[in-house]
Design a protein around this motif. Structure first.
Motif, PDB file in Angstrom:
ATOM      1  N   ASP A   1     -12.293 -28.859 -48.733  1.00 40.97           N
ATOM      2  CA  ASP A   1     -13.260 -29.490 -47.845  1.00 40.97           C
ATOM      3  C   ASP A   1     -14.000 -30.622 -48.550  1.00 40.97           C
ATOM      4  OD1 ASP A   1     -13.099 -27.681 -45.431  1.00 40.97           O
ATOM      5  OD2 ASP A   1     -13.516 -26.216 -46.994  1.00 40.97           O
TER       6      ASP A   1
ATOM      7  N   LEU B   1      -8.973 -32.428 -47.853  1.00 41.56           N
ATOM      8  CA  LEU B   1      -8.964 -32.381 -46.393  1.00 41.56           C
ATOM      9  C   LEU B   1      -9.809 -33.493 -45.802  1.00 41.56           C
ATOM     10  CD1 LEU B   1      -9.392 -28.580 -45.578  1.00 41.56           C
ATOM     11  CD2 LEU B   1      -7.273 -29.905 -45.694  1.00 41.56           C
TER      12      LEU B   1
ATOM     13  N   ASP C   1     -11.178 -33.525 -40.042  1.00 38.47           N
ATOM     14  CA  ASP C   1     -10.544 -32.729 -38.996  1.00 38.47           C
ATOM     15  C   ASP C   1      -9.683 -31.600 -39.565  1.00 38.47           C
ATOM     16  OD1 ASP C   1      -8.449 -34.177 -40.046  1.00 38.47           O
ATOM     17  OD2 ASP C   1      -7.811 -35.081 -38.146  1.00 38.47           O
ATOM     18  N   ASP C   2      -9.891 -31.285 -40.855  1.00 42.39           N
ATOM     19  CA  ASP C   2      -9.170 -30.185 -41.522  1.00 42.39           C
ATOM     20  C   ASP C   2      -7.683 -30.451 -41.689  1.00 42.39           C
ATOM     21  OD1 ASP C   2     -11.361 -28.669 -42.086  1.00 42.39           O
ATOM     22  OD2 ASP C   2     -10.784 -26.935 -40.889  1.00 42.39           O
ATOM     23  N   THR C   3      -7.291 -31.700 -41.755  1.00 47.49           N
ATOM     24  CA  THR C   3      -5.890 -32.035 -41.989  1.00 47.49           C
ATOM     25  C   THR C   3      -5.750 -32.789 -43.309  1.00 47.49           C
ATOM     26  OG1 THR C   3      -6.018 -34.167 -40.821  1.00 47.49           O
ATOM     27  CG2 THR C   3      -5.433 -32.205 -39.517  1.00 47.49           C
TER      28      THR C   3
ATOM     29  N   ARG D   1     -13.046 -21.440 -49.867  1.00 47.44           N
ATOM     30  CA  ARG D   1     -12.542 -20.662 -48.741  1.00 47.44           C
ATOM     31  C   ARG D   1     -11.820 -19.412 -49.240  1.00 47.44           C
ATOM     32  NH1 ARG D   1     -10.156 -24.432 -43.891  1.00 47.44           N
ATOM     33  NH2 ARG D   1     -11.648 -26.173 -44.012  1.00 47.44           N
TER      34      ARG D   1
ATOM     35  N   ARG E   1      -8.416 -17.801 -45.054  1.00 48.41           N
ATOM     36  CA  ARG E   1      -8.702 -19.104 -44.451  1.00 48.41           C
ATOM     37  C   ARG E   1      -7.913 -20.218 -45.116  1.00 48.41           C
ATOM     38  NH1 ARG E   1     -11.354 -15.452 -42.432  1.00 48.41           N
ATOM     39  NH2 ARG E   1      -9.286 -15.256 -41.529  1.00 48.41           N
TER      40      ARG E   1
ATOM     41  N   LEU F   1      -3.380 -23.507 -44.345  1.00 47.48           N
ATOM     42  CA  LEU F   1      -3.360 -24.824 -44.974  1.00 47.48           C
ATOM     43  C   LEU F   1      -2.259 -24.916 -46.021  1.00 47.48           C
ATOM     44  CD1 LEU F   1      -7.200 -25.332 -45.364  1.00 47.48           C
ATOM     45  CD2 LEU F   1      -5.668 -26.699 -43.938  1.00 47.48           C
TER      46      LEU F   1
ATOM     47  N   HIS G   1     -17.973 -24.832 -40.681  1.00 48.36           N
ATOM     48  CA  HIS G   1     -16.714 -25.381 -40.182  1.00 48.36           C
ATOM     49  C   HIS G   1     -16.365 -24.644 -38.891  1.00 48.36           C
ATOM     50  CE1 HIS G   1     -16.001 -27.649 -43.851  1.00 48.36           C
ATOM     51  NE2 HIS G   1     -16.359 -26.567 -44.512  1.00 48.36           N
TER      52      HIS G   1
ATOM     53  N   THR H   1     -14.038 -24.760 -36.956  1.00 45.99           N
ATOM     54  CA  THR H   1     -12.632 -24.413 -36.765  1.00 45.99           C
ATOM     55  C   THR H   1     -12.255 -23.107 -37.459  1.00 45.99           C
ATOM     56  OG1 THR H   1     -11.979 -25.731 -38.690  1.00 45.99           O
ATOM     57  CG2 THR H   1     -11.979 -26.834 -36.550  1.00 45.99           C
ATOM     58  N   LEU H   2     -13.099 -22.633 -38.367  1.00 44.67           N
ATOM     59  CA  LEU H   2     -12.766 -21.418 -39.092  1.00 44.67           C
ATOM     60  C   LEU H   2     -13.169 -20.190 -38.284  1.00 44.67           C
ATOM     61  CD1 LEU H   2     -13.853 -22.347 -42.728  1.00 44.67           C
ATOM     62  CD2 LEU H   2     -11.583 -22.499 -41.693  1.00 44.67           C
TER      63      LEU H   2
END
Length: 275
Positions: free
Chosen positions: A21, A25, A28-30, A55, A59, A63, A137, A139-140
């Motif tokens: 993070d 990344l 947008d976590d990509t 993380r 989690r 990724l 986050h 998204t998590l």
């Protein structure tokens, strides 16, 4: 203290340790195509890549799949070393739940109510959050519990804290002043102050993973953006802070690259591993 000269192609690292993070990344976590290409070029040159993140392992697993990773990852601020090839933890240190509860009580005695979450240990552990805690986050995935004691219903790797009024720096400083040897206090991102097992940092996990790979600190370049990356920078031969990194990390970095949104990791790797 003047920073050492940046690494050159003559001193290519054998081990690339990247935070996730705010570092590898994007928001947008990509992972960008450019960063993936730079990591692939480094791999072709013989370098190994280690994710070193706050993380927890559950989690991180998706990724790693996106990165095509089948090797090791250092998770949970160094409390876990995860092997993607076997979907197992090679090493794990738990935060004693009674100590965690005592530490929380000491912090709240100083600053009033905090909102807490806990990462359960294990490759399938849940992130539990109490009422009032907001995930940094969205998204998590997380599971909300009604009472704090439910955070301790299974072994945990760390506790995450938020405060309604104090900044992250203020909360972390107060926590360090009162927690003592009950836990290690770190700050890993906006809205993320954490309690982890005493003495455990990203450096301890990175050192173990590197030893497993037959590599050491002299072989390692590390990338990060927050104070929790300081021990990793101090352990590695070369530390690279992102453009938006916390001032405390920049102060110990050997160089500063572009932001995570501008492919700062890739910029450095392209310089080091250009054909």
């Amino acid at each position: 203290m003047a920073a050492p000269s940046p690494l050159s192609r003559r001193s290519r690292p054998a081990l690339i340790a990247t935070d996730l993070d705010g570092t590898l990344l994007r928001g947008d976590d990509t992972v960008s195509a450019r960063s993936l290409a730079a990591l692939a070029a480094a791999a072709r040159a013989g370098a190994r890549h280690l994710v070193v993140t706050g993380r927890p392992a559950p989690r991180v697993r998706p990724l790693l799949a996106a990165l095509g990773g089948t090797g090791l990852a250092v998770c949970a601020q160094g409390a876990q070393v995860y092997d993607a090839a076997t979907s197992a933890l090679l090493w794990s240190v738990r935060l004693d739940r009674e100590l965690a509860e005592t530490a929380l009580g000491k912090i709240e005695a100083e600053v009033g109510q905090v909102h807490a979450a806990a990462d359960q240990d294990g490759v399938d552990g849940l992130t539990l959050i109490e009422s009032g805690y907001r995930m940094p986050h969205p998204t998590l995935p997380a599971v909300r519990v009604e009472r704090r004691e439910q955070l301790w219903r299974a072994p945990i790797s760390k506790v995450l804290l938020r405060h309604d009024r104090l900044s992250d720096d203020e909360l972390a400083a107060t926590a360090r002043s009162v927690v003592g040897s009950l836990a290690t206090v770190t700050m890993s991102g906006p809205g993320t102050v954490e309690l982890q097992p005493c003495g455990i940092t990203k450096a301890t996990g990175l050192a173990l993973a590197a030893e497993h790979l037959g590599l050491g600190r002299a072989d390692t370049i590390a990338f990060g953006d927050m104070p929790n990356d300081i021990p990793m920078f101090q352990w590695a031969a070369h530390g690279v802070a992102m453009a938006g990194a916390h001032p405390e990390l920049k102060a110990v970095a050997d160089e500063v690259t572009l932001s995570n949104e501008d492919d700062g990791v890739a910029v450095v790797l392209e310089r080091l591993f250009a054909p």
